[in-house]
Motif scaffolding. Sequence first.
Motif, PDB file in Angstrom:
ATOM      1  N   GLY A   1       1.159  -1.011  -0.738  1.00  0.00           N
ATOM      2  CA  GLY A   1      -0.297  -0.216  -0.288  1.00  0.00           C
ATOM      3  C   GLY A   1       0.980   1.310   0.174  1.00  0.00           C
ATOM      4  N   GLN A   2       1.930   1.070  -0.022  1.00  0.00           N
ATOM      5  CA  GLN A   2       2.782   2.181  -0.084  1.00  0.00           C
ATOM      6  C   GLN A   2       3.608   2.542  -1.760  1.00  0.00           C
ATOM      7  OE1 GLN A   2       4.633   4.093   2.496  1.00  0.00           O
ATOM      8  NE2 GLN A   2       4.727   6.136   0.479  1.00  0.00           N
ATOM      9  N   ARG A   3       3.020   4.513  -1.755  1.00  0.00           N
ATOM     10  CA  ARG A   3       2.990   4.467  -2.995  1.00  0.00           C
ATOM     11  C   ARG A   3       4.319   5.041  -3.552  1.00  0.00           C
ATOM     12  NH1 ARG A   3       0.266  10.570  -3.164  1.00  0.00           N
ATOM     13  NH2 ARG A   3       1.592  10.354  -1.163  1.00  0.00           N
ATOM     14  N   HIS A   4       4.961   5.328  -4.544  1.00  0.00           N
ATOM     15  CA  HIS A   4       6.103   5.033  -5.127  1.00  0.00           C
ATOM     16  C   HIS A   4       6.248   6.210  -6.664  1.00  0.00           C
ATOM     17  CE1 HIS A   4       8.090   2.424  -1.933  1.00  0.00           C
ATOM     18  NE2 HIS A   4       7.029   1.811  -2.846  1.00  0.00           N
ATOM     19  N   TRP A   5       7.086   7.072  -6.971  1.00  0.00           N
ATOM     20  CA  TRP A   5       7.153   7.123  -8.510  1.00  0.00           C
ATOM     21  C   TRP A   5       8.331   6.049  -8.923  1.00  0.00           C
ATOM     22  CZ3 TRP A   5       4.650  11.207 -10.303  1.00  0.00           C
ATOM     23  CH2 TRP A   5       3.431  11.391  -9.245  1.00  0.00           C
TER      24      TRP A   5
ATOM     25  N   GLY B   1       9.189   3.256   7.848  1.00  0.00           N
ATOM     26  CA  GLY B   1       9.608   3.024   7.724  1.00  0.00           C
ATOM     27  C   GLY B   1       9.526   3.768   6.113  1.00  0.00           C
ATOM     28  N   ALA B   2       9.489   3.089   5.083  1.00  0.00           N
ATOM     29  CA  ALA B   2       9.029   2.707   3.733  1.00  0.00           C
ATOM     30  C   ALA B   2       8.126   4.191   3.339  1.00  0.00           C
ATOM     31  CB  ALA B   2       7.475   1.947   3.171  1.00  0.00           C
ATOM     32  N   ALA B   3       7.569   5.336   4.349  1.00  0.00           N
ATOM     33  CA  ALA B   3       6.722   5.773   3.911  1.00  0.00           C
ATOM     34  C   ALA B   3       7.511   7.376   4.225  1.00  0.00           C
ATOM     35  CB  ALA B   3       5.738   6.547   4.836  1.00  0.00           C
TER      36      ALA B   3
ATOM     37  N   CYS C   1      -3.900   6.595  -4.377  1.00  0.00           N
ATOM     38  CA  CYS C   1      -2.877   6.913  -4.915  1.00  0.00           C
ATOM     39  C   CYS C   1      -2.671   8.689  -5.753  1.00  0.00           C
ATOM     40  CB  CYS C   1      -3.636   6.097  -7.168  1.00  0.00           C
ATOM     41  SG  CYS C   1      -3.300   4.338  -7.134  1.00  0.00           S
ATOM     42  N   ASP C   2      -3.481   9.277  -5.101  1.00  0.00           N
ATOM     43  CA  ASP C   2      -3.093  10.588  -5.740  1.00  0.00           C
ATOM     44  C   ASP C   2      -2.508  11.196  -3.783  1.00  0.00           C
ATOM     45  OD1 ASP C   2      -3.487  10.729  -8.047  1.00  0.00           O
ATOM     46  OD2 ASP C   2      -5.411  10.999  -7.610  1.00  0.00           O
ATOM     47  N   GLY C   3      -2.963  10.604  -2.579  1.00  0.00           N
ATOM     48  CA  GLY C   3      -2.643  11.151  -1.787  1.00  0.00           C
ATOM     49  C   GLY C   3      -3.738  11.518  -0.710  1.00  0.00           C
ATOM     50  N   ALA C   4      -3.126  11.749   0.374  1.00  0.00           N
ATOM     51  CA  ALA C   4      -4.346  12.641   1.294  1.00  0.00           C
ATOM     52  C   ALA C   4      -5.507  13.786   0.753  1.00  0.00           C
ATOM     53  CB  ALA C   4      -3.667  12.414   2.569  1.00  0.00           C
TER      54      ALA C   4
END
Length: 543
Positions: free
Chosen positions: A63-67, A282-284, A404-407
Amino acid sequence: MFKSRGDSNIVYKCTVRLLEDTEILECEFHPGYKGKYLLEHVCQQLNLAEIDYFGLRYVDSAGQRHWLHIAKLILKQVKDSSPMLFSFRVKFYPPNPLLLKEDVTRFQIYLQLKRDLLHGRLYCTANEAAMLGALIIQIELGDYDPSIHIGNYVAEMRLLLRQTDAIEARIQELHREPVEGSPCGTGGVKGLTTQEAERTFLKIACQLDTYGVDPHPVKDHRGNQLYLGINHGGILTFQGGRKTNHFKWSEVNKINFEGRMFIVHLNYPEKKHTVGFKCPSGAACRHVWCCAIEQMLFFTLPSSSDACVYSGGGLFSWGTKFKYVGRTEREILERDGLLAPRDHSEEGSSGGGRRKASSVPATPSTPMTGDFGYSSLPRSTHSAPLEESGGVGGVGGGAEGEMCDGACLLSGAAVDIALACCDKSSAACPEYSARDPYEHSSTESAATHGTLGTHGTQGTHASQAEEWRPALQPPPRPFSLLRAFVPSFLFVWFSLALTALLVFETDWPLLRHLKRKPEIISLRHHYYAPLKEYLKKKVVELF
């Protein structure tokens, strides 16, 4: 695993969602293709030439977003994702989108900002939201026609996160009113062409505090919930729909992270500050660090050659090494003829009075080489607030945007207050002036002197930009037990193997006495000789 010859014939399929949710692209790529191929393919389908401002985002299995990194293999980055789904988004919001070279690029920026407004990420007052909504109506429906636009036609279109009857009525009022002088004055939007309405929308949106901000949820040293935003102007914090701090790139000396702690090192003439923010995981935290590094390097480096950053790491971790690839903002503007090439002799001179681009601070005249290192976690994790901004109303809130678009940034209380003010006030959209928190590049100030206006504090900003220098010498890497153990383990085994060869395969006089010992004879008979025969057999079978 070794790559087989048949791997080159394997084709993977993925889906790319465009800025309009109803539009998707089905793409194919081979295992050896890198992220640059996929991004260029999508931009080619959209007829986009200025691709440096855009990127592809994905969400991993956790569930972590990445570019999507354009210099790394696509498959290696999304190997755990099923199905492979990417979102085409604006990655680097230009400080002044009106300076973009092509209309199609400005249209994609408009679509992104329209999306940000809908999901509550573009924070603004109720009057600003009404004007932005009216401009969207003007772009998509054209001039108001009483025979066509009947009833509450605005309600049929989703423009804002919280779209109430009061603000819809204000949008319709602005849509019906003709343009009187400036579109941001007392008039409405009727009479504006599609291109004029789009440019006015971009002009208003790029002056908002949250322009280009993708909120990251963090906590301060007291455990208060904050949202961290990163854009061309620096690093901003928001709490309860109110901007609390703005750390400009000219004030940022270092950025690093340790575990879940994202750390900003600030450098002021009088003293230094260290500000720490705790991320959910940590991933965030690593994602926030990567976003901040990319934004800082894109808007501050004169050249992207060999820009490499190292941070993170701890007792049992390897840390993170991030290499920036692609053009920087300065390189793009120089290529398009919007910015004169840098004069190294003038930049290196000590003569005052020359203003550097605030979005391109005074970096060294030669490109960065080697690792751009950051130190480990400092003692202090927070400093006193730097600048406070008064609370303003908003139009989004309560709910979060899609993953996918953030909070979204805005709280329900701020929304209710803003809309109550909108109900009581029947005044037209107020004049939109350039806001203090953001500094635009020097090219923007020169090219849009009569469009966006100039700040009265340019001298101060210029002097701050002149004093800023990023740290180029990396500090010693933090000690890691794993990094120390692995080389030591390999060295010991190599030494033992070399000693065994010397004892059992040579006839040195110095070793004859050692070879006659019962322990060495037993070791050779039970272990060394069988292992030697086994390896010899395998080598014969291989060849």
